[in-house]
Design an enzyme around this catalytic site. Structure first.
Site, mmCIF file in Angstrom:
data_model
loop_
_atom_site.group_PDB
_atom_site.id
_atom_site.type_symbol
_atom_site.label_atom_id
_atom_site.label_comp_id
_atom_site.label_asym_id
_atom_site.label_seq_id
_atom_site.Cartn_x
_atom_site.Cartn_y
_atom_site.Cartn_z
ATOM 1 N NE ARG A 95 -3.976 -1.902 2.231
ATOM 2 C CZ ARG A 95 -5.012 -2.058 1.417
ATOM 3 N NH1 ARG A 95 -5.274 -1.167 0.482
ATOM 4 N NH2 ARG A 95 -5.810 -3.102 1.550
ATOM 5 C CG LEU A 97 3.560 3.695 3.634
ATOM 6 C CD1 LEU A 97 5.001 3.447 4.033
ATOM 7 C CD2 LEU A 97 2.613 3.315 4.771
ATOM 8 C CG ASN A 109 9.821 -0.056 -1.345
ATOM 9 O OD1 ASN A 109 9.244 -1.006 -0.825
ATOM 10 N ND2 ASN A 109 9.632 0.283 -2.612
ATOM 11 C CG HIS A 111 10.246 -1.544 -7.127
ATOM 12 N ND1 HIS A 111 8.872 -1.569 -7.017
ATOM 13 C CD2 HIS A 111 10.514 -1.476 -8.455
ATOM 14 C CE1 HIS A 111 8.341 -1.514 -8.233
ATOM 15 N NE2 HIS A 111 9.311 -1.458 -9.126
ATOM 16 C CG ASP A 143 10.660 10.398 -2.559
ATOM 17 O OD1 ASP A 143 9.750 9.633 -2.965
ATOM 18 O OD2 ASP A 143 11.480 10.941 -3.319
ATOM 19 C CG ASP A 147 7.860 1.817 -6.413
ATOM 20 O OD1 ASP A 147 8.023 1.483 -5.223
ATOM 21 O OD2 ASP A 147 7.023 1.281 -7.159
HETATM 22 C C1 GRF Z 1 9.174 -8.437 -3.465
HETATM 23 O O1 GRF Z 1 9.458 -8.766 -4.810
HETATM 24 C C2 GRF Z 1 9.289 -6.955 -3.269
HETATM 25 O O2 GRF Z 1 10.246 -6.348 -4.064
HETATM 26 C C3 GRF Z 1 7.926 -6.479 -3.686
HETATM 27 O O3 GRF Z 1 7.051 -7.442 -3.174
HETATM 28 C C4 GRF Z 1 7.722 -8.698 -3.104
HETATM 29 C C5 GRF Z 1 7.567 -9.198 -1.701
HETATM 30 O O4 GRF Z 1 7.953 -10.548 -1.582
HETATM 31 N N1 GRF Z 1 7.685 -5.128 -3.231
HETATM 32 P P1 GRF Z 1 8.045 -11.227 -0.126
HETATM 33 O O5 GRF Z 1 6.717 -10.986 0.568
HETATM 34 O O6 GRF Z 1 9.193 -10.590 0.606
HETATM 35 O O7 GRF Z 1 8.267 -12.670 -0.407
#
Ligand code: GRF
Length: 203
Positions: A95, A97, A109, A111, A143, A147
């Site tokens: 979600r 923030l 984070n 990604h 921020d 992303d």
């Molecule tokens: C990961 O690929 C992360 O980059 C993305 O969501 C996925 C989470 O995987 N934001 P997990 O729950 O840590 O297995």
């Protein structure tokens, strides 16, 4: 009460929405800090069970239990603040923030793409659809844009001809686990200095 020796270790709160394999990598690693709280927006998130198995405190703050997003954002921030974290890690937190949360904490984070390519929740599918031959993962400070914040680390992952979103995401996640541990460890050690869009790693 924390022991005197533990008071100097960084306190880390982790937010999860899903299975929590990145959380597990953090729980299994020697971060130079301690995961003291795991919070989810989803009561069934596998990450919560991983935290409980590791003896880490958990909390659930559901959007549906609050009248609007700012109220949820505030409740989430209060739940996280109760653990007095030095660092918050979004490890598959799905979600967005709000500004009140983002301004209150130092947040990393992870990604599943090489940002700024393929921001958003469909990064793996979009990389495949675009036909890139290299994608990867990024750990960045958070921020107020999605992303978007200063990048701490990235690693590339090759796209294979037969990849599906699931097979590619699994290979990306394997790389994410080590990248996230490396970046969170640097943060726990107080070695990340943000200068504009650039993150310098201090000795
Ligand atoms: C990961 O690929 C992360 O980059 C993305 O969501 C996925 C989470 O995987 N934001 P997990 O729950 O840590 O297995």
């Amino acid at each position: 009460m924390p022991s005197p020796a533990s008071t100097s270790r960084a306190r880390v709160a982790v937010l999860v929405s899903g299975g929590g394999t990145n959380l597990q990598a953090l729980l299994d690693a020697d971060l130079g800090g301690d995961v003291v709280l795991v919070v989810s927006d989803a009561p069934g998130a596998g990450g919560l069970a991983r935290a409980e198995a590791a003896g880490v405190e958990t909390a659930v703050v559901r959007l549906a239990d609050h009248p609007d997003r700012p109220a949820w954002d505030g409740a989430l921030a209060d739940a996280v603040a109760a653990a007095a974290p030095d660092l918050v890690v979004l490890a598959g937190f799905m979600r967005i923030l709000g500004p009140a949360f983002v301004r209150r904490f130092r947040i990393l984070n992870v990604h599943p793409s090489l940002l700024p390519a393929f921001a958003g929740t469909r990064a793996v599918e979009e990389a495949l659809a675009w036909g890139v031959t290299l994608t990867g993962c990024t750990v960045h400070f958070v921020d107020e844009e999605v992303d978007h914040g200063p990048i701490v680390g990235q690693e590339a992952v090759a796209v294979l001809p037969d990849d599906s979103p699931a097979t590619l995401h699994e290979r990306i996640k394997t790389v994410e686990h080590r990248l996230l541990v490396r970046c969170v460890t640097l943060a726990c050690q107080g070695r990340l200095a943000v200068r504009g869009r650039h993150v310098e790693i201090e000795p």
